[in-house]
Motif scaffolding. Sequence first.
Motif, PDB file in Angstrom:
ATOM      1  N   GLY A  96       0.830  -1.212   0.000  1.00 24.03           N
ATOM      2  CA  GLY A  96       0.000   0.000   0.000  1.00 24.03           C
ATOM      3  C   GLY A  96       0.862   1.258   0.000  1.00 24.03           C
ATOM      4  N   ALA A  97       0.190   2.381  -0.222  1.00 25.68           N
ATOM      5  CA  ALA A  97       0.881   3.666  -0.130  1.00 25.68           C
ATOM      6  C   ALA A  97       1.383   3.885   1.296  1.00 25.68           C
ATOM      7  N   THR A  98       0.704   3.268   2.249  1.00 31.53           N
ATOM      8  CA  THR A  98       1.092   3.431   3.656  1.00 31.53           C
ATOM      9  C   THR A  98       2.534   2.979   3.884  1.00 31.53           C
ATOM     10  N   ASP A 199       2.247  12.192  -2.272  1.00 28.35           N
ATOM     11  CA  ASP A 199       1.230  11.170  -2.044  1.00 28.35           C
ATOM     12  C   ASP A 199       0.116  11.431  -3.052  1.00 28.35           C
ATOM     13  N   VAL A 201      -2.193   9.118  -4.245  1.00 32.23           N
ATOM     14  CA  VAL A 201      -3.037   7.919  -4.314  1.00 32.23           C
ATOM     15  C   VAL A 201      -4.368   8.185  -5.033  1.00 32.23           C
ATOM     16  N   SER A 230      -1.479   4.141  -5.483  1.00 32.93           N
ATOM     17  CA  SER A 230      -2.094   3.027  -4.755  1.00 32.93           C
ATOM     18  C   SER A 230      -3.100   2.297  -5.639  1.00 32.93           C
ATOM     19  N   LYS A 233      -6.811   2.456  -4.434  1.00 30.68           N
ATOM     20  CA  LYS A 233      -7.681   3.551  -4.883  1.00 30.68           C
ATOM     21  C   LYS A 233      -7.985   3.434  -6.370  1.00 30.68           C
ATOM     22  N   THR A 238      -9.196  -1.730  -2.046  1.00 28.18           N
ATOM     23  CA  THR A 238      -8.383  -1.155  -0.967  1.00 28.18           C
ATOM     24  C   THR A 238      -7.764  -2.216  -0.053  1.00 28.18           C
ATOM     25  N   LYS A 241      -3.894  -3.614  -0.631  1.00 26.58           N
ATOM     26  CA  LYS A 241      -2.704  -2.925  -0.132  1.00 26.58           C
ATOM     27  C   LYS A 241      -1.510  -3.099  -1.079  1.00 26.58           C
ATOM     28  N   GLY A 243       0.940  -0.699  -3.192  1.00 25.27           N
ATOM     29  CA  GLY A 243       1.363   0.660  -3.503  1.00 25.27           C
ATOM     30  C   GLY A 243       2.519   0.617  -4.486  1.00 25.27           C
TER      31      GLY A 243
END
Length: 386
Positions: A96-98, A199, A201, A230, A233, A238, A241, A243
């Motif tokens: 994920g982007a996280t 960021d 996303v 991401s 998105k 979602t 995860k 990214g």
Amino acid sequence: MTTPVNNILSQYGTTIFATMSQLATEYNSINLGQGAPDLDGPLEVREVAAKALIEGPNQYPPMMGIPDLLKAVADHNKRFYGLDVDWQREVMITSGATEALCDCFMGLLNPGDEVVLIEPLYDSYLPIIRHIGAVPKLVRVEPPHWELPRNELEAAFSDKTKLLVLNSPMNPSGKVFNEDELAFLAGLLKKHDAYAICDEVYEHLVFDGQKHHPLMCLPDMRERCVRIGSAGKTFSLTGWKIGYLTAAPALMGAIAKAHQFVTFTIPPHLQKAVAYGLGLGDDYYSNFTKEMQDQRDLLAAGLKEVGFKVLDSQGTYFLTCDFSGLGFEGDDAAFCEYITKEVGVTAVPTGAFYQADGPSHFVRFCFCKQPAMLEEAVKRLKAHFL
Ligand code: PMP
Ligand code: GLN
């Protein structure tokens, strides 16, 4: 036990998204809080994942990502933004982007480095930056127009500034930074020899015929910017995860050092499917944007009829709404709890996107839901407030 745990992370409670989603489940409320579509993304993308899961391989894929996906991310950069990207040296796949954000902070920051961020902001940035011992410098964009505070930004940059974190399209405000604003930020980055973590996303969720402009595309920004996307998105998946991060080799080398110790690698079947998804035709991307825009318009019109003041949303999944006209006595957190329990509709308080002392009369509603669900939410709110 008295042995202390980490004194930065222990200051934070459970995230607002988990908290409100749990409350929504408990009260069987329509969850327009957490940003997650109610409909899974393209079946053909999921079918590629299912087939790859059965056929394998299911062992550790390469650390940076499988070649198909690295190439697909490089091609996507070229196709949408004209960026030439070396898939072997400038792309990395993350959880994920996280994780991508966390890797950037871990790989680039030292204790004492300053990081300029723009509030309201996504909740995962500050805990990690603070955990590293870097120093956040917060600047606000203010509702209703979220204009760039140029003087404050100039004042926030210093010779200790290492990074700017730029989220465009921006959660929760729905602001999409225009080229003039980006040029101003690029000037500050050059002046202070700083990098930007971009960021992006919500890159495919920009409405009303506007375009998303990556900061990385501006003159002299190619080497200074890290661009994060991401699949969650872009393909309404979602929970996967996945990214992807694009950066020049010098930055990528440092960021990959974090990835190798944080997750090391990412499930191969999902990578294969996202590679397929990134290659979908232009109609996929334009329909996706159009559908979300229609849902935005539907929800915005309904919430206005309820009596909310609905701020413009140029991009993302989100609408920011002022509830002070509804006669509710209490702050944004109390309002979200109240409508979840008493109305059966859930939102998240905008104050949760500020480190401290944010505004307390705005809430965020999410519109990545099918029209029938949005209509039902509006019906419930009308029945209660009108
Ligand atoms: N950045 C922003 C601005 C977001 O809203 C989100 C929400 N999901 C993320 C990053 C994290 O993305 P992912 O689910 O891919 O980790
Ligand atoms: N990005 C999503 C939001 O802003 C949620 C992400 C999460 O639940 N951590 O709602």
